[in-house]
Scaffold this active site. Structure first.
Site, PDB file in Angstrom:
ATOM      1  N   LYS A  54     -21.387  17.530  84.703  1.00  0.00           N
ATOM      2  CA  LYS A  54     -21.800  16.654  85.677  1.00  0.00           C
ATOM      3  C   LYS A  54     -20.774  15.583  85.542  1.00  0.00           C
ATOM      4  CE  LYS A  54     -26.897  17.678  85.615  1.00  0.00           C
ATOM      5  NZ  LYS A  54     -27.812  17.496  84.830  1.00  0.00           N
ATOM      6  N   GLN A  98     -31.764  13.563  82.281  1.00  0.00           N
ATOM      7  CA  GLN A  98     -31.680  14.830  81.998  1.00  0.00           C
ATOM      8  C   GLN A  98     -32.972  15.538  81.304  1.00  0.00           C
ATOM      9  OE1 GLN A  98     -29.145  17.098  82.722  1.00  0.00           O
ATOM     10  NE2 GLN A  98     -29.922  18.971  81.911  1.00  0.00           N
ATOM     11  N   ASP A 121     -32.370  13.619  91.695  1.00  0.00           N
ATOM     12  CA  ASP A 121     -32.924  14.548  91.267  1.00  0.00           C
ATOM     13  C   ASP A 121     -34.045  15.108  92.560  1.00  0.00           C
ATOM     14  OD1 ASP A 121     -32.067  16.240  89.326  1.00  0.00           O
ATOM     15  OD2 ASP A 121     -33.043  14.797  87.926  1.00  0.00           O
TER      16      ASP A 121
HETATM   17  N1  GUN Z   1     -32.822  20.219  83.687  1.00  0.00           N
HETATM   18  C1  GUN Z   1     -32.706  21.351  84.063  1.00  0.00           C
HETATM   19  N2  GUN Z   1     -32.490  21.436  85.245  1.00  0.00           N
HETATM   20  C2  GUN Z   1     -32.561  20.097  85.631  1.00  0.00           C
HETATM   21  C3  GUN Z   1     -32.315  19.369  86.769  1.00  0.00           C
HETATM   22  O1  GUN Z   1     -31.922  19.800  87.816  1.00  0.00           O
HETATM   23  N3  GUN Z   1     -32.406  18.107  86.634  1.00  0.00           N
HETATM   24  C4  GUN Z   1     -32.644  17.350  85.558  1.00  0.00           C
HETATM   25  N4  GUN Z   1     -32.656  16.121  85.285  1.00  0.00           N
HETATM   26  N5  GUN Z   1     -32.768  18.110  84.366  1.00  0.00           N
HETATM   27  C5  GUN Z   1     -32.680  19.523  84.455  1.00  0.00           C
END
Ligand code: GUN
Length: 297
Positions: A54, A98, A121
């Site tokens: 990311k 996350q 998100d």
């Molecule tokens: N963990 C797995 N997929 C995601 C996601 O789309 N967003 C976040 N914040 N954590 C994740």
């Protein structure tokens, strides 16, 4: 194989290039650089890889990346204090925490502490409600990526039967909302659904998001249907090697489907690309600028 392969890797590369172009134009016009803060608690290796990717892709698109790696033992109060700081920081337009978080932290509480306008998100209850009522929301990244690929494949989705297998807050539920908003007839199937195969065989669009390796086989699929496989499962092959597979048994499904996403290289790369798109969208909204082109649901 008869199905058309939907190439998420290429689609995501185009999307990132689009984001980078619009980030550059925004910087020229306003002098503002969109910024994304990613918070990781603990040392889960898979999460560390995601967070690294990311950060790298954020910078590659011309945006600022702020990474906060906190120890597993971080208290909930300390995490909430960091979120408050990020909420108040005007260089930060998007905040992502996350998941999963360590068990001693209440994930719902933390997600709902993020300012909804910075919730890239789309997990905050305000954004869930805005999406459900057809208002301008931040939309969860994986379903947004699926929707973009479906629109590119079909044009209009109006009137199509869509079946979403899986009812998670991250994928299944928001995916169903987005499909409903595009005027599909939507069914959500899950582990307690009766005769799930028959439900799936009725789908013009089938989204598999259950986390069960190769559960959906060719005989579950209506001939010519579009199949989107959100699953990423690591399995061990008989010769002891690790292999990534989706929730769809690709070889049998591809004999029946009209179009299908592979794993890897399907929906996966779209998730981070949509996160970058959401960060730019959040930045434009905070500045009162027009919505970016082609990046929103
Ligand atoms: N963990 C797995 N997929 C995601 C996601 O789309 N967003 C976040 N914040 N954590 C994740």
């Amino acid at each position: 194989m008869t199905a058309t392969l939907m190439d998420g890797k290429a689609f995501a590369a185009d999307l990132r290039a689009n984001v980078a172009r619009q980030v550059s134009a925004l910087k020229t016009e306003t002098g503002v650089t969109p910024g994304l803060a990613v918070v990781l608690v603990g040392e889960d290796p898979a999460s560390q890889v995601y967070v690294r990717n990311k950060g790298r892709q954020t910078v590659d698109c011309g945006m600022a990346s702020f990474e906060h790696a906190l120890p597993e033992t971080t208290s909930q109060d300390d995490l909430l204090a960091l979120i408050d700081t990020l909420n108040a920081d005007d260089q930060v337009h998007g905040i992502l925490v996350q998941l999963p978080l360590p068990a001693h932290i209440n994930a719902d509480l933390v997600i709902n502490a993020i300012a909804p306008d910075k919730d890239v998100d789309g997990f905050h209850v305000s954004n869930v409600g805005l999406l459900a009522t057809g208002q301008k929301a931040m939309v969860p990244c994986t379903p947004l990526g699926c929707l973009m690929m479906l629109r590119a494949q079909h044009g209009s989705l109006s009137g199509l039967n869509a079946v979403v297998v899986g009812r998670s807050n991250i994928v299944g539920k928001p995916m169903a909302q987005l499909l409903l908003r595009d005027s599909c007839t939507v069914t959500i199937a899950h582990s307690r659904s009766r005769n799930i195969e028959a439900l799936c065989r009725n789908a013009d669009i089938l989204i598999a998001a259950v986390g069960r390796p190769e559960m959906v086989t060719g005989d579950w699929i209506k001939p010519g249907a579009t199949v989107i496989d959100v699953g990423i499962n690591r399995i061990e092959t008989p010769d002891g090697k690790a292999r990534l597979v989706g929730d769809v048994a690709f070889d049998s499904a591809a004999q029946v489907a009209g179009a299908i996403t592979p794993v890897p290289g399907g929906v996966g790369p779209m998730t981070i690309a949509c996160l970058l798109a959401n960060t730019l969208t959040a930045c434009c909204r905070s500045l009162g600028q027009p919505e970016p082109d082609g990046l929103t649901a």
